[in-house]
Design an enzyme around this catalytic site. Sequence first.
Site, short mmCIF file in Angstrom:
data_model
loop_
_atom_site.label_atom_id
_atom_site.label_comp_id
_atom_site.label_asym_id
_atom_site.label_seq_id
_atom_site.Cartn_x
_atom_site.Cartn_y
_atom_site.Cartn_z
N ASP A 21 1.24 4.82 2.32
CA ASP A 21 0.96 5.38 3.46
C ASP A 21 1.56 6.91 3.66
O ASP A 21 2.85 7.11 3.34
CB ASP A 21 1.78 4.68 4.75
N ASP B 240 0.91 -1.00 -0.07
CA ASP B 240 -0.01 -0.03 0.07
C ASP B 240 0.99 1.36 -0.12
O ASP B 240 2.03 1.21 -0.02
CB ASP B 240 -0.90 -0.14 1.28
N ASP C 84 -3.37 4.62 2.72
CA ASP C 84 -3.55 4.61 4.25
C ASP C 84 -3.22 6.19 4.44
O ASP C 84 -2.24 6.55 4.31
CB ASP C 84 -2.90 3.76 5.13
N1 DCP Z 1 3.01 -0.33 11.66
C1 DCP Z 1 3.15 -0.81 12.85
N2 DCP Z 1 2.32 -1.94 13.48
C2 DCP Z 1 1.23 -2.32 12.81
C3 DCP Z 1 0.77 -1.69 11.47
C4 DCP Z 1 1.75 -0.58 10.98
O1 DCP Z 1 4.10 -0.52 13.61
N3 DCP Z 1 0.46 -3.24 13.23
C5 DCP Z 1 3.51 0.83 11.26
C6 DCP Z 1 4.81 0.34 10.71
C7 DCP Z 1 5.02 0.10 9.35
C8 DCP Z 1 3.94 1.25 8.97
O2 DCP Z 1 2.87 1.41 10.11
O3 DCP Z 1 6.01 0.02 8.58
C9 DCP Z 1 3.17 1.15 7.71
O4 DCP Z 1 2.36 -0.18 7.90
P1 DCP Z 1 2.30 -1.03 6.33
O5 DCP Z 1 1.69 -2.43 6.86
O6 DCP Z 1 1.82 -0.43 4.96
O7 DCP Z 1 3.77 -1.60 6.25
P2 DCP Z 1 5.02 -0.96 5.26
O8 DCP Z 1 4.57 0.33 4.63
O9 DCP Z 1 6.27 -0.96 6.06
O10 DCP Z 1 5.16 -2.42 4.49
P3 DCP Z 1 4.25 -2.44 2.76
O11 DCP Z 1 5.35 -2.25 1.80
O12 DCP Z 1 3.77 -4.10 2.86
O13 DCP Z 1 3.27 -1.53 2.81
MG MG Z 2 2.97 0.47 3.69
#
Ligand code: DCP
Ligand code: MG
Length: 371
Positions: A207, A205, A295
């Site tokens: 963010d 996604d 998000d």
């Molecule tokens: N986050 C967290 N705990 C969660 C959800 C999110 O600490 N339960 C924080 C850390 C993540 C960030 O929010 O890095 C963004 O969530 P994502 O699920 O979008 O994760 P990423 O952006 O790191 O990975 P992706 O490339 O899969 O979107």
């Molecule tokens: Mg993300």
Amino acid sequence: PEGATPTPVATVSQYACQRRTSTENYNKIFTDAFEVLAESYELSEFEGQCLAFRKAASVLKCLPGVVRCLGDIRGLPCLGEHTKSIMEDILQCGRSFEVEKILSDERYQTLKLFTSVFGVGPKTAEKWYRAGLRSFSDILTEPSIHLNRMQQTGFLHYKDISRAVSKAEARALGNIIDEAVHAITPDAVLALTGGFRRGKEFGHDVDFLVTTPELGREKSLLPDIIDRLKQDGILLYCDYQASTFDISKLPSLRFEAMDLFAKCFLILRLKGSKVEGGLNSAAEDHRGWRAVRVDLVSPPMDRYAYALLGWTGSRQFERDLRRFARFERQMRLDNHILYDKTKNEFLAATTEKDIFDHLGLEYIEPWQRNA
Ligand code: DCP
Ligand code: MG
């Protein structure tokens, strides 16, 4: 002198927030295997084992080269007997039989498939599995199953949403959000967070953090952005959650799984033509658009640094920041606050660096947080 002097190994911290981890992973063959084991334990609710494999994978990700023998990992933290035996299998045979057994397991395969749908968590997946369902068509043709709006959308846009989002697509979405936000509030602050802020090439996604310099003005920001995206005809799905954050109710130092800021989980319709350099060809199809998960989180400006640090990730980096704060500094860190339990006071921060400073940690750049 007899025997060789052991090569001095620079000490690697057990905390991801004391390591620099770029997007370059030389040990993917091991960390992918650990991730399968972690997921399998997670689906069986063995939280301890799950975290142990996630920690082990994270330690390997910070290494500057490929592990060629078990001697290469001598002295590294978080690598126990189980992780070492998996690595030994991979070093000897090129694969791990334990991992292959999981990958061919029907329950694992089915739960992975079901949870890959937007809106389907482990509990729902488990329920469907226990009801004997094994495929999407099983679910979609089972009359007793009621899908909520999120899950309906998840199935509707399944192909698009399960395809990775590229950096070019993230940039294009950034421009769309930027335009919407600044048309509403010219002095609004918009920041890319999540994996793309860490320099990842692909994500599941995109963010963003969005707020206003003036405290309180951010309250109407997300609803206004949502309205605008709707008017532009690009809003395919929106789950808006108003803020439940109340600074006057602090200190409420209980554990929060998610933060309390206003946020929305969106699916946007991204057209694939006008992006600089063009989108990658895999992302283009006959429709000329794709659905993308976005998000948006909107903290008040005085919480900006904590929220930015919390949403930049990685998840392991965040877990270890909190763990470090708690066990090494008797402080509590979350997406809203940093609290010093010894002095009984909140520690103010306007930048991420302020938070690292309070914690007595060297500053780690976002692109070094891919733990
Ligand atoms: N986050 C967290 N705990 C969660 C959800 C999110 O600490 N339960 C924080 C850390 C993540 C960030 O929010 O890095 C963004 O969530 P994502 O699920 O979008 O994760 P990423 O952006 O790191 O990975 P992706 O490339 O899969 O979107
Ligand atoms: Mg993300």
